[in-house]
Motif scaffolding. Structure first.
Motif, PDB file in Angstrom:
ATOM      1  N   ALA A  91       0.836  -1.209   0.000  1.00  0.00           N
ATOM      2  CA  ALA A  91       0.000   0.000   0.000  1.00  0.00           C
ATOM      3  C   ALA A  91       0.864   1.250   0.000  1.00  0.00           C
ATOM      4  CB  ALA A  91      -0.943  -0.001   1.200  1.00  0.00           C
ATOM      5  N   ALA A  92       1.975   1.221   0.710  1.00  0.00           N
ATOM      6  CA  ALA A  92       2.891   2.367   0.724  1.00  0.00           C
ATOM      7  C   ALA A  92       3.495   2.592  -0.664  1.00  0.00           C
ATOM      8  CB  ALA A  92       3.991   2.154   1.760  1.00  0.00           C
ATOM      9  N   LYS A  93       3.828   1.507  -1.360  1.00  0.00           N
ATOM     10  CA  LYS A  93       4.365   1.640  -2.716  1.00  0.00           C
ATOM     11  C   LYS A  93       3.309   2.243  -3.654  1.00  0.00           C
ATOM     12  CE  LYS A  93       7.584  -2.218  -2.408  1.00  0.00           C
ATOM     13  NZ  LYS A  93       8.106  -3.418  -3.060  1.00  0.00           N
ATOM     14  N   ILE A  94       2.072   1.755  -3.515  1.00  0.00           N
ATOM     15  CA  ILE A  94       0.984   2.278  -4.355  1.00  0.00           C
ATOM     16  C   ILE A  94       0.715   3.737  -4.018  1.00  0.00           C
ATOM     17  CG2 ILE A  94      -1.462   2.053  -4.913  1.00  0.00           C
ATOM     18  CD1 ILE A  94      -1.087  -1.012  -4.451  1.00  0.00           C
ATOM     19  N   ALA A  95       0.724   4.074  -2.733  1.00  0.00           N
ATOM     20  CA  ALA A  95       0.494   5.461  -2.310  1.00  0.00           C
ATOM     21  C   ALA A  95       1.563   6.390  -2.875  1.00  0.00           C
ATOM     22  CB  ALA A  95       0.469   5.553  -0.782  1.00  0.00           C
ATOM     23  N   ALA A  96       2.802   5.951  -2.850  1.00  0.00           N
ATOM     24  CA  ALA A  96       3.882   6.779  -3.400  1.00  0.00           C
ATOM     25  C   ALA A  96       3.693   6.959  -4.901  1.00  0.00           C
ATOM     26  CB  ALA A  96       5.241   6.144  -3.098  1.00  0.00           C
ATOM     27  N   ALA A  97       3.316   5.886  -5.590  1.00  0.00           N
ATOM     28  CA  ALA A  97       3.127   5.966  -7.036  1.00  0.00           C
ATOM     29  C   ALA A  97       1.941   6.849  -7.397  1.00  0.00           C
ATOM     30  CB  ALA A  97       2.945   4.565  -7.627  1.00  0.00           C
ATOM     31  N   CYS A  98       0.830   6.663  -6.700  1.00  0.00           N
ATOM     32  CA  CYS A  98      -0.397   7.421  -6.994  1.00  0.00           C
ATOM     33  C   CYS A  98      -0.387   8.829  -6.410  1.00  0.00           C
ATOM     34  CB  CYS A  98      -1.623   6.679  -6.449  1.00  0.00           C
ATOM     35  SG  CYS A  98      -2.004   5.159  -7.299  1.00  0.00           S
ATOM     36  N   ARG A  99       0.523   9.040  -5.474  1.00  0.00           N
ATOM     37  CA  ARG A  99       0.625  10.333  -4.796  1.00  0.00           C
ATOM     38  C   ARG A  99      -0.619  10.645  -3.969  1.00  0.00           C
ATOM     39  NH1 ARG A  99       3.613   9.846  -9.140  1.00  0.00           N
ATOM     40  NH2 ARG A  99       5.417  11.129  -9.583  1.00  0.00           N
ATOM     41  N   CYS A 100      -1.217   9.578  -3.393  1.00  0.00           N
ATOM     42  CA  CYS A 100      -2.333   9.762  -2.461  1.00  0.00           C
ATOM     43  C   CYS A 100      -2.396   8.552  -1.530  1.00  0.00           C
ATOM     44  CB  CYS A 100      -3.662   9.970  -3.185  1.00  0.00           C
ATOM     45  SG  CYS A 100      -4.226   8.576  -4.162  1.00  0.00           S
ATOM     46  N   ALA A 101      -2.903   8.780  -0.334  1.00  0.00           N
ATOM     47  CA  ALA A 101      -3.013   7.716   0.669  1.00  0.00           C
ATOM     48  C   ALA A 101      -3.911   6.591   0.165  1.00  0.00           C
ATOM     49  CB  ALA A 101      -3.563   8.292   1.970  1.00  0.00           C
ATOM     50  N   GLN A 102      -3.659   5.401   0.661  1.00  0.00           N
ATOM     51  CA  GLN A 102      -4.414   4.220   0.268  1.00  0.00           C
ATOM     52  C   GLN A 102      -5.114   3.622   1.490  1.00  0.00           C
ATOM     53  OE1 GLN A 102      -4.262   2.979  -3.193  1.00  0.00           O
ATOM     54  NE2 GLN A 102      -3.574   5.101  -3.250  1.00  0.00           N
ATOM     55  N   GLU A 103      -6.315   3.139   1.289  1.00  0.00           N
ATOM     56  CA  GLU A 103      -7.042   2.422   2.338  1.00  0.00           C
ATOM     57  C   GLU A 103      -6.752   0.935   2.165  1.00  0.00           C
ATOM     58  OE1 GLU A 103     -11.588   1.389   2.590  1.00  0.00           O
ATOM     59  OE2 GLU A 103     -11.244   3.420   3.353  1.00  0.00           O
ATOM     60  N   VAL A 104      -6.546   0.232   3.267  1.00  0.00           N
ATOM     61  CA  VAL A 104      -6.259  -1.199   3.228  1.00  0.00           C
ATOM     62  C   VAL A 104      -7.329  -1.934   4.025  1.00  0.00           C
ATOM     63  CG1 VAL A 104      -4.586  -3.010   3.824  1.00  0.00           C
ATOM     64  CG2 VAL A 104      -3.774  -0.772   3.033  1.00  0.00           C
TER      65      VAL A 104
END
Length: 113
Positions: A91-104
């Motif tokens: 999720a942290a990798k996706i958040a960095a890529a998308c430039r927004c927080a992710q819900e898990v």
């Protein structure tokens, strides 16, 4: 291995056109990394141009959705990983890529499936 839903709403992407392309490229790179690692199950974005419908047990189709899911939109990924900690790392990798927080969120394990 457990499955986790990693997601974000469309409104979280407040990016310029240039930044949106960079985020898209970075996101695709994370997807390829997850596939190579063997944890990718499914992912994509909700097509917000297609309105949702409800299908009843008798097959009746009506336009609309449940009130509590009226705002269901954005991007989603389902990963199968060995632990919650691993899901949070992805999720942290996706958040960095998308430039927004992710819900898990974790899926319940179904031994019948």
């Amino acid at each position: 291995m457990a499955k986790y839903l990693i997601s974000f709403p469309s409104g979280a992407l407040l990016l310029s056109e240039e930044d949106l392309q960079a985020a898209s490229d970075a996101s695709h790179a994370v997807v390829e990394e997850a596939k190579a690692a063997g944890v990718w199950v499914f992912g994509g974005g909700i097509d917000e141009s297609v309105p949702p419908v409800m299908v009843a047990g008798d097959g009746t189709v009506t336009e609309g959705t449940y009130p509590q899911t009226k705002q269901l939109e954005g991007g989603y990924a389902v990963l199968e990983v060995p632990s919650r900690e691993a899901a949070l790392e992805w999720a942290a990798k996706i958040a960095a890529a998308c430039r927004c927080a992710q819900e898990v969120r974790a899926f319940h394990y179904d031994p019948a499936s």
